[in-house]
Structure formats: C-alpha cells, structure tokens
Design an enzyme around this catalytic site. Structure first.
Site, PDB file in Angstrom:
ATOM      1  N   SER A   1     -41.277 -16.088  26.718  1.00  0.00           N
ATOM      2  CA  SER A   1     -42.610 -15.519  26.862  1.00  0.00           C
ATOM      3  C   SER A   1     -42.895 -14.677  25.632  1.00  0.00           C
ATOM      4  CB  SER A   1     -42.707 -14.645  28.109  1.00  0.00           C
ATOM      5  OG  SER A   1     -43.898 -13.866  28.111  1.00  0.00           O
TER       6      SER A   1
ATOM      7  N   TYR B   1     -38.898  -8.141  33.248  1.00  0.00           N
ATOM      8  CA  TYR B   1     -39.425  -9.384  32.706  1.00  0.00           C
ATOM      9  C   TYR B   1     -39.274  -9.444  31.191  1.00  0.00           C
ATOM     10  CZ  TYR B   1     -42.624 -13.296  31.955  1.00  0.00           C
ATOM     11  OH  TYR B   1     -43.171 -14.507  31.593  1.00  0.00           O
TER      12      TYR B   1
END
Length: 271
Positions: free
Chosen positions: A148, A161
């Site tokens: 990401s 995350y």
C-alpha cells in the site's frame, strides 16, 4: 502474455487470495479476460463460489479454495490443493489483507496489530510458500505482493496497517534478491486509494481514487511486465515521496487533527 491463446493450448494459471470482493475480484475478472485459468482463495468461499457461478465459469476455468490467510496452515493447504488440482500457477497474487485502526493505549488493539501482521505479512509468505520451489524448478513465475502507499510513511491511527504494509515492501524486496536469476519475478504493488469495501467507510479525503477495474488493468500490465515495484496510481507515488521528504516536525503538523481509521468494531475491517 497475449490476450488470445491458441485453441486447445493449456491456459496459464493465476492464484489470487482475497478474491471475494474489491481488488481481488477485479483482478480475477481481468485475468479471466486475458484467458487465464483461475485459482481463487477466500475465507468467504460460499460467497466467492456464488460469484464464480454467476460468471458461468466451470471447474476447468476456475476453482475456489477456502482459506483463512491469518492461519498459516489453512492458506498453505489451499496452495497445496491448487498444485494437486490445477498445477503450478504462472502468477500468484497475495492480495488478502485487513486494515483496522489502532490505539496503542487500548489493550485490545495490541491484539489487532498481531492479527494484522498474521494476515498481511505471515499470510503473504504462507501464500507464496507452496509455489516457490516449483516455480524455481520450472524457471518461470511471478509472485505478487500487494502492499500500500501507506507503507511509505506512518499515519496517526494507522500504526498496524502502515507497519504491516511497510513490512510487505521489505519482505518482497528480500524475496526478490533471493530469487534473482531463478526466472521467478517478485512484483510489489502499492495501491493508492481504490474504491472497495476496505476504503468506503474512511473518514478522510482519498485523492486520486481509482475504481477496482482501473486498478486491476494497471496492475495486470505491471505484473505482465515483471516490474519489481510500482505505486498505482503514479500520482499517489509522487505525493508519498514528497511526504517522505518532509522533516518530521512539518509532517506531524500537517497530519495534526486528521481523522483516523476506524478501530475494531467501528467499521469494516476486511479486504
């Protein structure tokens, strides 16, 4: 890989985890369009099978495997079943992941971080594990890790995350070095914002938002080219690099007051 394949020739095979929705499902459709056979893995296998049936794909075209990527044995077993039933994939895409906000002062959120790493990191390695030796022996293959753009700089409330996706980048870089000259390519993709169930409840602006279909098109081209690292869309890569260059005091000030990601129980958490 050409989009059209000779009649009767063995179609190439792609395995995709997290294929029941979002990016994974869009990638499945893109690879089907390109003539690939599909091995689709998801925890919600019943929903995935219903979607596959709606596409009118038979067992020769697509098979569904149930696995919880957070459980090492589960995802390795799914990979071994794929090998036995469909053969060695040409492409393996470790797409399954979760994104949950965390507050380190909350005891339960420490467990959230452990589960995030179990899914996004150990689960990624377990997804690749059954196929590495077979791909090396064959001399071809592509292993694709979905990271990401959040890997590039830590965001408040996103500790689990961001850390897990930074680890995906580092892990794939290590694996790429290990497989150098083997014929097996390792591709690291860093999506920006993609309109999926994972992002639809975000409480902050999402610049350069892509549809899953547009992301899948660009990802497919990148994987086919064997590109080692790419941010999609490229504009988010520029933004992330600029943020990386900011001195810490300025970066911290810029993000002060920014809405945080939903914590467990506040919103959706699976991708």
């Amino acid at each position: 890989m050409n989009e059209a394949h000779t009649a009767g020739a063995e179609r190439p095979l792609v395995l995709i985890t997290g294929a029941s929705s979002g990016i994974g499902q869009a990638l499945a459709l893109r690879y089907a369009q390109a003539g690939y056979r599909l091995a689709l893995v998801a925890r919600r296998s019943e929903a995935l099978q219903a979607w596959v049936d709606a596409q009118k794909w038979d067992d020769q075209r697509c098979r569904v495997y149930r696995a919880d990527v957070a459980e090492t044995g589960s995802v390795i077993e799914a990979g071994e079943r794929c090998l036995a039933e469909q053969g060695v994939p040409d492409v393996v895409i470790a797409n399954a992941g979760i994104s949950i906000g965390m507050d380190t002062s909350e005891r339960d959120d420490v467990e959230v971080m452990a589960r995030t790493f179990a899914t996004n990191n150990t689960g990624l390695a377990a997804t690749f594990h059954p196929f590495v030796s077979a791909m090396v022996a064959r001399g071809t293959g592509r292993l694709v890790g979905i990271a990401s753009v959040a890997a590039i700089r830590g965001l408040p409330g996103h500790g689990a995350y961001c850390a897990s996706k930074a680890a995906v980048v580092a892990y794939c870089e290590s694996l790429r070095g290990e497989l150098r000259s083997s014929g097996v390519a390792v591709v690291t993709l860093l999506p920006g914002y993609v309109d999926t169930p994972l992002t639809q409840e975000n409480r902050y602006a999402m610049p350069f938002l892509l549809s899953p279909e547009v992301f899948a098109d660009r990802a497919f081209d990148t994987i086919e080219a064997g590109t080692s690292y790419r941010v999609i869309p490229w504009q988010m890569g520029v933004v992330a690099k600029l943020l990386r260059l900011l001195p810490n005091p300025l970066f911290d000030r810029l993000l002060a007051g920014r809405a945080r990601k939903h914590r467990q129980g506040e919103g959706r958490a699976t991708g």
